[in-house]
Design a protein around this motif. Structure first.
Motif, PDB file in Angstrom:
ATOM      1  N   LEU A  11      48.488   7.758 153.228  1.00 15.32           N
ATOM      2  CA  LEU A  11      49.632   6.898 152.992  1.00 15.32           C
ATOM      3  C   LEU A  11      50.915   7.646 153.300  1.00 15.32           C
ATOM      4  CD1 LEU A  11      48.549   5.077 149.724  1.00 15.32           C
ATOM      5  CD2 LEU A  11      48.476   4.244 152.050  1.00 15.32           C
ATOM      6  N   GLY A  12      51.067   8.081 154.523  1.00 19.07           N
ATOM      7  CA  GLY A  12      52.239   8.832 154.927  1.00 19.07           C
ATOM      8  C   GLY A  12      53.269   7.944 155.591  1.00 19.07           C
ATOM      9  N   ALA A  13      54.264   8.574 156.163  1.00 17.39           N
ATOM     10  CA  ALA A  13      55.378   7.838 156.742  1.00 17.39           C
ATOM     11  C   ALA A  13      54.941   6.982 157.926  1.00 17.39           C
ATOM     12  CB  ALA A  13      56.467   8.818 157.168  1.00 17.39           C
ATOM     13  N   GLY A  14      53.830   7.327 158.568  1.00 14.14           N
ATOM     14  CA  GLY A  14      53.402   6.591 159.749  1.00 14.14           C
ATOM     15  C   GLY A  14      52.692   5.291 159.454  1.00 14.14           C
ATOM     16  N   LEU A  15      52.286   5.064 158.209  1.00 13.30           N
ATOM     17  CA  LEU A  15      51.548   3.849 157.868  1.00 13.30           C
ATOM     18  C   LEU A  15      52.517   2.741 157.478  1.00 13.30           C
ATOM     19  CD1 LEU A  15      48.844   2.417 157.338  1.00 13.30           C
ATOM     20  CD2 LEU A  15      48.993   3.231 154.977  1.00 13.30           C
ATOM     21  N   ASP A  16      52.413   1.588 158.127  1.00 16.54           N
ATOM     22  CA  ASP A  16      53.244   0.431 157.812  1.00 16.54           C
ATOM     23  C   ASP A  16      52.647  -0.267 156.593  1.00 16.54           C
ATOM     24  OD1 ASP A  16      54.427  -2.170 157.727  1.00 16.54           O
ATOM     25  OD2 ASP A  16      55.018  -1.944 159.824  1.00 16.54           O
ATOM     26  N   ILE A  59      57.274  -7.776 148.053  1.00 16.81           N
ATOM     27  CA  ILE A  59      58.649  -7.330 148.229  1.00 16.81           C
ATOM     28  C   ILE A  59      59.551  -8.542 148.497  1.00 16.81           C
ATOM     29  CG2 ILE A  59      58.826  -7.012 150.735  1.00 16.81           C
ATOM     30  CD1 ILE A  59      59.516  -4.206 148.251  1.00 16.81           C
ATOM     31  N   SER A  60      60.788  -8.480 148.032  1.00 15.88           N
ATOM     32  CA  SER A  60      61.731  -9.573 148.245  1.00 15.88           C
ATOM     33  C   SER A  60      62.328  -9.501 149.645  1.00 15.88           C
ATOM     34  CB  SER A  60      62.849  -9.505 147.201  1.00 15.88           C
ATOM     35  OG  SER A  60      62.333  -9.620 145.889  1.00 15.88           O
ATOM     36  N   ASN A  70      58.794  -0.430 153.745  1.00 19.51           N
ATOM     37  CA  ASN A  70      58.584   0.898 154.299  1.00 19.51           C
ATOM     38  C   ASN A  70      59.765   1.843 154.065  1.00 19.51           C
ATOM     39  OD1 ASN A  70      55.922   0.717 155.761  1.00 19.51           O
ATOM     40  ND2 ASN A  70      56.978  -1.018 156.701  1.00 19.51           N
ATOM     41  N   GLY A  71      60.753   1.384 153.291  1.00 17.11           N
ATOM     42  CA  GLY A  71      61.898   2.234 152.998  1.00 17.11           C
ATOM     43  C   GLY A  71      61.541   3.381 152.069  1.00 17.11           C
ATOM     44  N   ARG A  72      62.299   4.450 152.149  1.00 19.66           N
ATOM     45  CA  ARG A  72      61.982   5.626 151.335  1.00 19.66           C
ATOM     46  C   ARG A  72      62.159   5.348 149.848  1.00 19.66           C
ATOM     47  NH1 ARG A  72      66.791  10.143 151.875  1.00 19.66           N
ATOM     48  NH2 ARG A  72      68.528   8.850 151.146  1.00 19.66           N
ATOM     49  N   GLU A  73      63.077   4.424 149.482  1.00 14.10           N
ATOM     50  CA  GLU A  73      63.243   4.089 148.070  1.00 14.10           C
ATOM     51  C   GLU A  73      61.995   3.409 147.520  1.00 14.10           C
ATOM     52  OE1 GLU A  73      65.325   3.182 150.452  1.00 14.10           O
ATOM     53  OE2 GLU A  73      67.255   4.195 150.063  1.00 14.10           O
ATOM     54  N   THR A  74      61.427   2.494 148.327  1.00 10.84           N
ATOM     55  CA  THR A  74      60.211   1.794 147.898  1.00 10.84           C
ATOM     56  C   THR A  74      59.080   2.780 147.664  1.00 10.84           C
ATOM     57  OG1 THR A  74      60.841  -0.207 149.097  1.00 10.84           O
ATOM     58  CG2 THR A  74      58.496   0.072 148.574  1.00 10.84           C
ATOM     59  N   ARG A  75      58.891   3.688 148.602  1.00  8.03           N
ATOM     60  CA  ARG A  75      57.841   4.692 148.443  1.00  8.03           C
ATOM     61  C   ARG A  75      58.134   5.612 147.263  1.00  8.03           C
ATOM     62  NH1 ARG A  75      54.391   5.673 152.967  1.00  8.03           N
ATOM     63  NH2 ARG A  75      54.731   4.156 154.631  1.00  8.03           N
ATOM     64  N   ALA A  76      59.402   5.901 147.026  1.00  8.09           N
ATOM     65  CA  ALA A  76      59.754   6.755 145.897  1.00  8.09           C
ATOM     66  C   ALA A  76      59.350   6.109 144.584  1.00  8.09           C
ATOM     67  CB  ALA A  76      61.255   7.044 145.908  1.00  8.09           C
ATOM     68  N   HIS A  88      66.239  -5.233 143.618  1.00  4.86           N
ATOM     69  CA  HIS A  88      66.482  -5.767 144.951  1.00  4.86           C
ATOM     70  C   HIS A  88      65.174  -5.896 145.731  1.00  4.86           C
ATOM     71  CE1 HIS A  88      68.430  -6.608 148.732  1.00  4.86           C
ATOM     72  NE2 HIS A  88      67.945  -5.510 149.292  1.00  4.86           N
ATOM     73  N   ARG A  89      64.256  -4.987 145.475  1.00  4.72           N
ATOM     74  CA  ARG A  89      62.980  -4.997 146.187  1.00  4.72           C
ATOM     75  C   ARG A  89      61.942  -5.887 145.516  1.00  4.72           C
ATOM     76  NH1 ARG A  89      65.910  -1.072 147.412  1.00  4.72           N
ATOM     77  NH2 ARG A  89      65.706   0.096 149.373  1.00  4.72           N
ATOM     78  N   TRP A  90      61.911  -5.901 144.209  1.00  7.15           N
ATOM     79  CA  TRP A  90      60.953  -6.719 143.465  1.00  7.15           C
ATOM     80  C   TRP A  90      61.719  -7.565 142.459  1.00  7.15           C
ATOM     81  CZ3 TRP A  90      60.030  -1.372 144.178  1.00  7.15           C
ATOM     82  CH2 TRP A  90      58.997  -1.069 145.064  1.00  7.15           C
TER      83      TRP A  90
END
Length: 298
Positions: free
Chosen positions: A17-22, A32-33, A45-51, A113-115
């Motif tokens: 589950l790295g940066a390359g996976l959509d 997601i909203s 796929n934003g870094r905030e979502t993954r964080a 904002h995301r959920w």
């Protein structure tokens, strides 16, 4: 060309589950909203979502760590599932801020904002955590499969080593333990049920890819009436059952770290011997009847 001289197995490529996976296209983050698919994909796929999702995974690790578990088990979120009360918005945000540091500002508004609801976040986290289990297993198989099944070790030792590595992951990866929480909520929670179904489908693809390569490599065939799907389901079920006993802390000989063997390896070899046709062409039922008949005659 003999089975032992065939080309090395083509095992699944190492992915995670790295940066390359959509996460949006892979249908891992689906709640997601956003008005358009393009916006939802960008946010998923934003870094905030993954964080935020990684923070929840980190809290899951702590949940299964005695030193942290008690302080996590409360509920300050109205729409949090009871078994996931440790994943309140407040705790996830605090964990994400701790992970990312001051150079990566995060806020509650970013989560909202995301959920639109915390339940939406939890639904995506269930999917994310179970996908993490799938990718972790695939990485383990990628690293060990070819070496163990085509190198100088004997076949039984190779089976034992892979089974040992798989069962040991239960102790090492929180995503494995989180599966139990997801199963507990699946009957009353459609999001958990869908994520579990997707996880089992993906896991079956990984395992069956390995098994198919092994059978083709050695020239094995199943007995009449059984096949790769049944073999895979039974092995996965045995792995999950033994994994449950392992994390329960029962005093049983489940893992032998010195010899790198496990009861799962014993079960896998037993199932293999029962289901693979040695050349007599008998079904499992016919084999059982023949064994009982032979015993009655002696």
């Amino acid at each position: 060309m003999s089975p032992q001289q065939q080309e090395p197995l083509n095992l699944p490529a190492e992915v995670h589950l790295g940066a390359g996976l959509d996460l949006y296209d892979a249908k891992i983050v689906t709640n997601i909203s956003g008005r358009s698919a393009q916006t939802r994909r960008r946010l998923a796929n934003g870094r905030e979502t993954r964080a935020f999702l990684d923070a929840a995974l980190g809290l899951t690790t702590e949940l299964f760590t005695p030193a942290f578990s008690e302080q996590l088990l409360d509920n300050d979120e109205e729409d949090a599932r009871p078994v996931m009360s440790y994943l309140s918005r407040r705790k996830v945000l605090a964990k994400a801020r701790s992970n990312c540091g001051d150079d990566f500002p995060l806020s509650e508004n970013m989560m909202r904002h995301r959920w639109s609801t915390h339940g939406d976040f939890l639904a995506d986290f269930v999917s994310y955590a179970l996908a993490d289990k799938h990718w972790s297993l695939q990485i383990a198989l990628s690293r060990h499969g070819r070496e163990l099944l085509t190198a100088g070790e004997d076949f039984a030792a190779a089976v034992h080593r892979i089974a040992y590595e798989d069962l040991k992951l239960v102790l090492e990866l929180p995503a494995y333990r989180f599966q139990l929480l997801a199963v507990a909520t699946a009957q009353a929670d459609s999001a958990s049920a869908q994520a579990l179904a997707r996880m089992y489908k993906n896991l079956s693809k990984v395992w069956m890819s390995l098994y198919t390569g092994v059978f083709e490599h050695y020239g094995f065939e199943f007995r009449p009436g059984v096949g790769m799907e049944e073999f895979s389901i039974l092995l996965q079920a045995m792995a999950e059952g033994l994994g449950l006993r392992l994390i329960s802390g029962v005093d049983e000989p489940l893992l032998n770290h010195e010899q790198r063997t496990s009861l799962l390896g014993t079960a896998a070899l037993s199932l293999f011997l029962a289901m693979v046709d040695p050349g007599d062409g008998l079904t499992l039922e016919q084999t059982a009847e023949a064994a009982v008949h032979l015993r009655r005659r002696t």
